[in-house]
Design a protein around this motif. Sequence first.
Motif, PDB file in Angstrom:
ATOM      1  N   SER A 185       0.823  -1.216   0.000  1.00  0.00           N
ATOM      2  CA  SER A 185       0.000   0.000   0.000  1.00  0.00           C
ATOM      3  C   SER A 185       0.854   1.262   0.000  1.00  0.00           C
ATOM      4  CB  SER A 185      -0.936  -0.001   1.209  1.00  0.00           C
ATOM      5  OG  SER A 185      -0.210   0.153   2.410  1.00  0.00           O
ATOM      6  N   LEU A 186       2.128   1.123   0.404  1.00  0.00           N
ATOM      7  CA  LEU A 186       3.016   2.282   0.473  1.00  0.00           C
ATOM      8  C   LEU A 186       3.737   2.558  -0.845  1.00  0.00           C
ATOM      9  CD1 LEU A 186       4.141   4.361   2.561  1.00  0.00           C
ATOM     10  CD2 LEU A 186       5.961   2.719   3.048  1.00  0.00           C
ATOM     11  N   LEU A 187       3.700   1.601  -1.772  1.00  0.00           N
ATOM     12  CA  LEU A 187       4.531   1.695  -2.972  1.00  0.00           C
ATOM     13  C   LEU A 187       4.255   2.946  -3.797  1.00  0.00           C
ATOM     14  CD1 LEU A 187       4.607  -2.024  -4.189  1.00  0.00           C
ATOM     15  CD2 LEU A 187       6.346  -0.755  -2.905  1.00  0.00           C
ATOM     16  N   LYS A 188       3.004   3.257  -4.056  1.00  0.00           N
ATOM     17  CA  LYS A 188       2.684   4.405  -4.916  1.00  0.00           C
ATOM     18  C   LYS A 188       3.158   5.708  -4.292  1.00  0.00           C
ATOM     19  CE  LYS A 188      -1.052   6.696  -7.427  1.00  0.00           C
ATOM     20  NZ  LYS A 188      -0.237   6.753  -8.669  1.00  0.00           N
ATOM     21  N   THR A 189       3.025   5.824  -2.960  1.00  0.00           N
ATOM     22  CA  THR A 189       3.489   7.032  -2.281  1.00  0.00           C
ATOM     23  C   THR A 189       5.006   7.132  -2.326  1.00  0.00           C
ATOM     24  OG1 THR A 189       1.563   6.975  -0.820  1.00  0.00           O
ATOM     25  CG2 THR A 189       3.430   8.296  -0.100  1.00  0.00           C
ATOM     26  N   LEU A 190       5.701   5.991  -2.197  1.00  0.00           N
ATOM     27  CA  LEU A 190       7.158   6.006  -2.305  1.00  0.00           C
ATOM     28  C   LEU A 190       7.604   6.433  -3.696  1.00  0.00           C
ATOM     29  CD1 LEU A 190       8.153   2.717  -0.418  1.00  0.00           C
ATOM     30  CD2 LEU A 190       8.631   5.066   0.320  1.00  0.00           C
ATOM     31  N   GLU A 191       6.847   6.033  -4.702  1.00  0.00           N
ATOM     32  CA  GLU A 191       7.228   6.331  -6.083  1.00  0.00           C
ATOM     33  C   GLU A 191       6.832   7.737  -6.505  1.00  0.00           C
ATOM     34  OE1 GLU A 191       7.108   4.154 -10.448  1.00  0.00           O
ATOM     35  OE2 GLU A 191       5.975   3.335  -8.769  1.00  0.00           O
ATOM     36  N   GLU A 192       5.638   8.160  -6.108  1.00  0.00           N
ATOM     37  CA  GLU A 192       5.135   9.478  -6.514  1.00  0.00           C
ATOM     38  C   GLU A 192       4.519  10.170  -5.305  1.00  0.00           C
ATOM     39  OE1 GLU A 192       2.414   8.945  -9.698  1.00  0.00           O
ATOM     40  OE2 GLU A 192       3.881   8.033 -11.044  1.00  0.00           O
ATOM     41  N   PRO A 193       5.326  10.690  -4.397  1.00  0.00           N
ATOM     42  CA  PRO A 193       4.772  11.346  -3.210  1.00  0.00           C
ATOM     43  C   PRO A 193       4.211  12.721  -3.555  1.00  0.00           C
ATOM     44  CG  PRO A 193       7.130  11.620  -3.255  1.00  0.00           C
ATOM     45  CD  PRO A 193       6.792  10.738  -4.430  1.00  0.00           C
ATOM     46  N   PRO A 194       3.343  13.252  -2.714  1.00  0.00           N
ATOM     47  CA  PRO A 194       2.890  14.634  -2.912  1.00  0.00           C
ATOM     48  C   PRO A 194       4.061  15.609  -2.816  1.00  0.00           C
ATOM     49  CG  PRO A 194       1.474  13.452  -1.359  1.00  0.00           C
ATOM     50  CD  PRO A 194       2.672  12.586  -1.594  1.00  0.00           C
ATOM     51  N   GLU A 195       3.873  16.767  -3.352  1.00  0.00           N
ATOM     52  CA  GLU A 195       4.913  17.799  -3.341  1.00  0.00           C
ATOM     53  C   GLU A 195       5.296  18.149  -1.901  1.00  0.00           C
ATOM     54  OE1 GLU A 195       7.641  20.401  -5.049  1.00  0.00           O
ATOM     55  OE2 GLU A 195       6.320  18.963  -6.054  1.00  0.00           O
ATOM     56  N   GLY A 196       6.606  18.209  -1.650  1.00  0.00           N
ATOM     57  CA  GLY A 196       7.094  18.618  -0.343  1.00  0.00           C
ATOM     58  C   GLY A 196       7.094  17.536   0.713  1.00  0.00           C
ATOM     59  N   VAL A 197       6.840  16.277   0.319  1.00  0.00           N
ATOM     60  CA  VAL A 197       6.794  15.169   1.266  1.00  0.00           C
ATOM     61  C   VAL A 197       8.105  14.398   1.245  1.00  0.00           C
ATOM     62  CG1 VAL A 197       5.767  12.884   1.686  1.00  0.00           C
ATOM     63  CG2 VAL A 197       4.303  14.885   1.349  1.00  0.00           C
ATOM     64  N   PHE A 198       8.624  14.084   2.429  1.00  0.00           N
ATOM     65  CA  PHE A 198       9.811  13.244   2.554  1.00  0.00           C
ATOM     66  C   PHE A 198       9.477  12.070   3.466  1.00  0.00           C
ATOM     67  CE2 PHE A 198      11.506  17.331   1.352  1.00  0.00           C
ATOM     68  CZ  PHE A 198      12.498  17.002   0.431  1.00  0.00           C
TER      69      PHE A 198
END
Length: 386
Positions: A185-198
């Motif tokens: 479930s974390l893969l998409k966020t790791l690949e394309e996170p929102p702007e300014g997210v680390f």
Amino acid sequence: MASKRQNTGAVKTKGAKSQQPLEQGDKQQQGASEDDVHQALIQGSSDLAPWLVPELERSLGLFDAGRLHHALLLSGRTGLGKSFLAMALARALLCDLNQGGGGGGSPTSAAQRPCGECKSCRLTAAGNHPDMRLLGPNKAGERGEIVVDTVRGLIEFLHLSAQLGGTKVAVIVPCDRLNRSAANSLLKTLEEPPEGVFLILATGRPGRLPATVRSRCTIHQLPSPRLDEAQLWLSGHHNLSSEKLRQALVLCGGMPFSAHNMLHQHGLDRLEALLQQLHRLSAGGDPIKEAQMWQDNPHVLAEMLTAVIAELLRRKHGGSMLGMLPAALSERLADATPLDSLHQVFEQITAHRRHLEQPLQGRLAAEAIFIDLSTALWGRAARSSL
């Protein structure tokens, strides 16, 4: 407010509370609860260990240049301090000295962050920053896992606008506890996170992460400190002789945070008790009886015996002795035990350590460890307890 260096070589961070002797990933071995570990990490450290400072400065340099990868995986041995580095980096990324965050030409020196005095630093020190989340195993996780519902909540948080503007940070420690569904479930966020997210992940066991997670992160492999460097740092936290500090470090494989935790929990006294048990076992003692004192701490038993067997193997192979065992005991055990038997019991105890990551009755675990030890070293199984 430039950072100050103490005589132990540590870098002082203003506004942070005194360091807690915990690192995420060690809690099972040290008997700490998840809440204890998370509170220690949120409160942060008053001094960042000197071997971690170069990585913090390197990462902030990349951030300032706009080249810090949005998904960072900190990897290194358990007890190195990866989790405290992850939190220090998170606080630094959110520090108001970044003038809004996001990288790209901040004039502030890396050595000044986190400043410890701005609004963001005060919020992170209190564990109340609205743009930071710390994710780890909790009571909802089976077998100490990070479960999918927890990750979904994190993803929802990351897609909200930053309340203080600029950067949002998530810290996941230890990230190898992500179960398969949570990792997927974390893969998409790791690949394309929102702007300014680390996202800052940390683990001592990167091989346990799915390859799909590792491939989406930039991996920073942290080197282990030199033994003298670790001992100097440890001496700033414990008023003990150099011999005792070195013994603690050797027992913990040279890892200073593990030694720090062990000394807080009277680990050297436990080692002395274990050595007395080895004397008794070598003279025909009963492993079932000896296991009783370890039923609440089988993880500690396994860790200590791993170090003991490693010392005996060094002696067998002609390596330099590290002084963890008394010379007479070391000589007697090594001379009386075939090399193959030492390798066998080392592998068996290593297997026990892996199994101890799952819920298991402590007494049964300790008994199994002592039975394997007695069988391999002295060729004797346990006596009947009836």
